[in-house]
Structures are given as structure tokens and as C-alpha cells.
Scaffold this active site. Sequence first.
Site, PDB file in Angstrom:
ATOM      1  N   ASP A 114     -25.598  13.125 -20.494  1.00 15.79           N
ATOM      2  CA  ASP A 114     -26.261  11.946 -21.031  1.00 15.79           C
ATOM      3  C   ASP A 114     -27.166  12.413 -22.166  1.00 15.79           C
ATOM      4  OD1 ASP A 114     -26.622   8.900 -19.633  1.00 15.79           O
ATOM      5  OD2 ASP A 114     -28.097   9.452 -21.160  1.00 15.79           O
ATOM      6  N   GLU A 116      -7.910   1.495 -12.055  1.00 18.02           N
ATOM      7  CA  GLU A 116      -6.846   1.105 -12.982  1.00 18.02           C
ATOM      8  C   GLU A 116      -6.664   2.231 -13.996  1.00 18.02           C
ATOM      9  OE1 GLU A 116      -6.811  -3.662 -13.616  1.00 18.02           O
ATOM     10  OE2 GLU A 116      -8.573  -2.644 -14.396  1.00 18.02           O
ATOM     11  N   ASP A 129       0.838  -1.202   0.000  1.00 19.94           N
ATOM     12  CA  ASP A 129       0.000   0.000   0.000  1.00 19.94           C
ATOM     13  C   ASP A 129       0.873   1.253   0.000  1.00 19.94           C
ATOM     14  OD1 ASP A 129      -2.676   1.317   0.378  1.00 19.94           O
ATOM     15  OD2 ASP A 129      -1.719   1.984   2.228  1.00 19.94           O
ATOM     16  N   MET A 149     -22.211   3.568 -13.402  1.00 20.22           N
ATOM     17  CA  MET A 149     -20.810   3.950 -13.301  1.00 20.22           C
ATOM     18  C   MET A 149     -20.623   5.466 -13.456  1.00 20.22           C
ATOM     19  SD  MET A 149     -19.395   1.163 -12.553  1.00 20.22           S
ATOM     20  CE  MET A 149     -17.689   1.693 -12.596  1.00 20.22           C
ATOM     21  N   HIS A 190     -10.335   2.931 -15.301  1.00 17.58           N
ATOM     22  CA  HIS A 190     -11.305   1.897 -14.969  1.00 17.58           C
ATOM     23  C   HIS A 190     -11.670   1.950 -13.492  1.00 17.58           C
ATOM     24  CE1 HIS A 190     -12.230  -2.655 -14.407  1.00 17.58           C
ATOM     25  NE2 HIS A 190     -13.340  -1.948 -14.532  1.00 17.58           N
ATOM     26  N   LYS A 237     -18.310   3.373 -27.892  1.00 18.78           N
ATOM     27  CA  LYS A 237     -17.313   4.132 -27.134  1.00 18.78           C
ATOM     28  C   LYS A 237     -16.430   4.953 -28.075  1.00 18.78           C
ATOM     29  CE  LYS A 237     -16.846   1.331 -22.912  1.00 18.78           C
ATOM     30  NZ  LYS A 237     -17.015   2.405 -21.931  1.00 18.78           N
ATOM     31  N   GLU A 241     -20.556  -0.692 -22.681  1.00 17.25           N
ATOM     32  CA  GLU A 241     -19.297  -1.400 -22.969  1.00 17.25           C
ATOM     33  C   GLU A 241     -19.345  -2.023 -24.362  1.00 17.25           C
ATOM     34  OE1 GLU A 241     -15.450  -2.801 -21.161  1.00 17.25           O
ATOM     35  OE2 GLU A 241     -16.773  -1.079 -21.023  1.00 17.25           O
ATOM     36  N   ASN A 258     -17.207  -1.109  -9.521  1.00 15.58           N
ATOM     37  CA  ASN A 258     -18.566  -0.882  -9.045  1.00 15.58           C
ATOM     38  C   ASN A 258     -18.786  -1.554  -7.679  1.00 15.58           C
ATOM     39  OD1 ASN A 258     -21.286  -0.081  -9.218  1.00 15.58           O
ATOM     40  ND2 ASN A 258     -21.887  -2.010 -10.152  1.00 15.58           N
TER      41      ASN A 258
END
Length: 713
Positions: free
Chosen positions: A343, A462, A296, A324, A450, A407, A402, A453
Site C-alpha cells: 500500500d 469470478e 458444484d 478487499m 473478482h 487501476k 474501483e 466481500n
Amino acid sequence: MYSGKAMSLRALEAGLVELTLDLQDSSVNKLNRQTLDELAEVIRLLESHTHEIEGLLIVSAKPAFVVGADITEFTAAFSRSESELRDWIRQVHALFGALEALPFPSVTAINGLALGGGFELALAADFRVLAADARVGLPEVTLGICPGWGGTVRLSRLIGAEAALGWMLSGKPQAAAKALELGAVDRVVAPDELRGAALNLLRMAAGGELSLIGNRARKQQPLGDSPEARERLAILQQHYGSKLDSHYPAPAAILATVLEHATLPLGEALAIEARTFSALAKSDVARALVGVFLGDQLVKKKARAWSGKAEPVRRSAVLGAGIMGGGVAFQSASSGIPIVMKDIRGEALELGLKTAGQLLDRQVDKGRLDAAGKQRVLDNIKPALDYRDFAEVDLVVEAVVENPKIKAAVLAEVESKVPATAVLTSNTSTISIDLLAQSLKYPESFCGMHFFNPVHQMPLVEVIRGSRSSEATIARTVAYASAMGKTPIVVGDCPGFLVNRVLFPYFNGFNRLLKDGVDFERIDRVMEAFGWPMGPAYLADVVGIDTMVHADHVLQEGFPERMGHDGEPIMDALLASGALGQKNGRGFYEYTVDASGRRSKRPAPAARALIAGRAAQTAEVSDEEIVDRLMIPLCLEAVRCLEDGIVETPEEIDMGLLLGIGFPRFRGGALRYIDTLGLDAFARKAEAHARQGALYRLTDDFRARQQAGRGYF
């Protein structure tokens, strides 16, 4: 009088001296070998001047008193034998005992934090004055060990065994008010009055206004051995013992130690503490948890290095107000970074804002936030149906469906709406960053980001470096993740990146077990007993069967030799039957909600029937084999990620799995698990299951490490 690299001693007014803790080349004071050696020199000096010294004040020149022992020294220290460890602990006991036995009073002025060995040092002194904003505690249990420098003894006698056990078994730092209420400290004062108040207390003690003998007896005197005392201890055993997790031996050992030495003289009690500490320090769990702490620290250090090179994100945007995207908006706004949430549907924006409001309401209900604070967070989220507010955005998180084509189209569109200096990121869990970058004019300003959830609970992010992602892009993305309170780990671009790439071989092994006729409920029980927060069937339902199937297909395409299946996977068949998991209440389990809103589950008969129709056999499989057939492919894929350079260090791989998928913390991570088993033992397990396919095949680098006798840590 004395000047060293960790402390200095100087005369104050007549008869009083001040010991200042100030470890050079460190932002904090730690009780490392240098500090302990110098403390021994200082105490010898004090003992040789007892005729002229009437009191000792101990202060810190750092923002915190002492944060504890130097954990970076633990790996080498714990490699000693148990008898050598006991000798080491006895030496520190003798050192702190010599401080406690000085023929004049000592007072510690505690600022910031006094944790672990730092608090044990303060406990060895006669009196403790605490700044109102400071905290004290014994967090050793979080490292799989017990307090070893007198803490289990002195604290339990000072504030009582029950209260001391509460502190030690939780490991949580305690606020000043609680420490004063229980008697762990003698005074609590405003931070700017700390030294003056401690010095005044020392004058009173030196002048005989406070009983030095009586005060020392408070933290040395054992509990009288009587039927009543034994009954009280038995009640404590029952109260705390029923709540302990068998995977973590330290809490049970701390409880047993305190109860055993409660009625014994100080010297005998310290000997029991030394015995317990040395045994725990040699355990696999302690090695794992110390490794987790050091991992850590490494991850945070690397994130700070990246952030130090970054332009700050003053305003961000997220594309998509779903689960997300809404989570990202909430997290950014809660961290004080305004965010535009875009959106194409107004109802999606309303749902995103409603979800954020509900999360904030929970914080209000728990007293962590007031109504004004809730409104400030909501004001930081600006809903949008178009790009008008993107002209001043520093970073964009794309969080749409996804699907690579969708995308890519969305990213290409937003690229023309933001400043040339803006960074674009994709919250994809599996899709190649280089593939998505093909639609962009400036791929150097693009990388993956990334989130996991639920975003507000999962600490890992990530940060995926594409082949053309610039250093500045990675730095700003890491800085943004850190500013949001997340733990970013930079990983290379490949199908599944780090976490999903390592996780899906585990599910591949799960699919093979199902086809061998092993019941999924039993597999879940075995893996939860192994230490996972949920077994693979339950986890698949929580993630969503559709999400699992999609990710599995990406991994199969990316690594067909290893991650392909013989025939249709069970989860594909479940999805084809309409099962989505918790999303629609049907997966491996059936889910119901009672009148109070509590969810319950039971194995789905439809899932069992579907699996039974596809099971090639009903094999006799032991619990150990279930564990091995799931863990071997997961661990070997972690090995391959290290060899492929997807992540730079073993520590980052293990931290990614701990933070991203809940790998059992007490096992330390996949590579630590291999080291704990031993490479020879792990190799024998893998070879015993070689018939399962390429996921179970040892790599050349693994073989080289095995032959050289080298582990991963």
C-alpha cells in the site's frame, strides 16, 4: 467365488469369506445401479452356500468405504412416479434385508467415509469396525431427501431416536469417537489395524463369542408403545420441530417419519421410510438441491482441469491493504501461500495486518488454531510500501479503488516490477478487463480475479477472461483461487461480469417498486420470505450505497437500453443526501450498536421521506407481484448471460448466483427457478409485466426453448 466390476468375493480361512468393494473406473465406491446389481448377485451366491460359510467380512479397496449412492443417477431416478420410486426403494430394502438375514454373521471394516447409502449398507451388516480417522453419517437432508435404504429405521433403533435425529437433521458426518460412544459402531481401531480387527471380530462372532441374535435385535427392535414412550416422542417433536425451516421439507419429513415408525415393527417402519423418500424425491426442493450438488461437482471438475494445466503460485502479492486487499492477503496466507501486501500508506498496512490478526484470533478462540499457527499465517504476510519484494512474485491481485484510471495506472506500474512470467489480475467488480488491459504491454498475462466481500467468508471468485487473456493466465489464476480454498468460475468480460450483471436488474426492479410507492421494509420482508438471506434494501445498506450507485452506473452505461432508469434512481438520491448504509449508519435503515456491540436497525425516517417525495404513485401491489417484479429481470439477465457465452453452462450460472449473492439454495439458482416454474408459466409472468421495460422482455432463445418444450436442465 465372484468377480465383477464393482466388487469381488473370495474365500479366506475355513468358513470365512471377504467381499471387497472396488468400483472400476472410479476413485470412490458408490452404490450405483451396477454396484447394487452385483451386490444382489453376491447375496444370492452367499445364500446358496450357507452350509459352508460361517462369516462375511466386507471391506473397501478404495480410500473410503462407500461415499453413498450415485447422485448422478438421481435425476433420472426421481423422474419416476412416486409408486415406481417406492418399488425401487423396496427392492433395495429387500437387498439389505437379505444381507441382514444371512444365517451367519457379517462385519464391515469402515475406512475413510461411509455416508448415505454406504452407511446404510454398513448398518445392514451385523457388526461395524471403524478406523479412528473415518467418519460415518446420513447427509441425505442436504439433498432435500431422507435416508431411504433403511437408515431412518436402523440408526434410530441402534443409537436412539434423539441421537439419530441429530445426525440426520444436520446431515454432518460423525467422528469415530462419537459413533462408538453412541453405539453406531462396535469397535474403533487405528487405520492400519482395521482389517485385522474386523477379521478378528468376525472370528469371534462366527465362534459364538458374540450374540448374533441379540445384536440384530438392537437395530430392529421398535420402541415399546407406552404412555412414557409417546411422551418422549412428543418431547422430540417439540424440541426439533421448533427449529425447522419451512423452505426445506426434508427435515420435517425425517422427524415425522422417525416418530411415526419408532414403535412399529421393522417391515412397517421401512414401508413408512419408503413412502417418505418417494414423496420428497418428487419435490421441487429435492430437484433443486440435487441440481446444486451436481452443479458444484461440475464447477469443481472444471477448476481441477484448469489447475492441472497451471504453473503453481508459490508467492503472490496484493496491491491495496483495504477491506478487499487485506482479505485477499489473509486468505492467501492462511492457505500457506506467502503474499506481499503493498500500500502507499503505512497506516493502511497496519490496519490490514490488524484485521488479519483479528480474524485469526477468532479461529484461536474457536479452537481451530493455536498461537503458533496464528503466527505462521501472519509471517506469510509481508507488508510493503514499495516494489522491492515483487521480483519473485508469481501472481499479483490489484485491489485498489474501483476507478478505471487509477487501476490502469497501478497495473501499468506493477507490470514493470514483476517477472515476465507473472500473472496480473484485477479485483474489479464491474470494470471491463479489456479496458484495463489497454494500459499493459502484455495483456495476455492479465485477467480479472473478482473476490466477494468479506473475502474470508464468500466462497466465489469470478475469474474474468479478457479477449487477450491467455490460457496459461486463466489456468494459473484458477489454480491460485482453488489453492486459497475458493470456488473459481471462469466468466467472460462484460459490464458486471456474471454476478453483478445479473444482480443489478433485480435492483432495477426494486427501484421501480419504490417509485410505485411500495415500502422498502415490506419488500425486504417479502423477499426474505421468498428465501433471500436479506431483502434488497438491507443488502444495499450492507454492500454500501456508494458502491451500489457506482456499479449501477457501470451497468447503465454498458446496457443502456435495458438497465437505464426513468429519472433519478432512489439510491442516487440517498447517496446525494449523505446516506452510505452501514458504513455511516444511515441508509434505507438506521443502524445503532448497543453496549454489548450488537447491531440493530430500524427503517430510516429520512429514507422514507425521500422516497415518498419521489414516488409517482401508491400502487396496490401483491406480495406475488413484488417477487415477480424483482425475480423476472434477474432471471432473464441470467438467460442472456448464457446466450452471450459469458458463462459456458447453466450450472455455472446458477452456482455463481448461489455462491456470490446468496440466491436461495432451495430454489437452485435463476435458471433452475425458471425450470421449476416452467417456461410457459415464467413467460406469462414476464408478459404480464412487459410495461416495465426491456429487462422484462423474453429473448428469442427463450422463446425457442419454450416452443420446443426444453428447459435449461
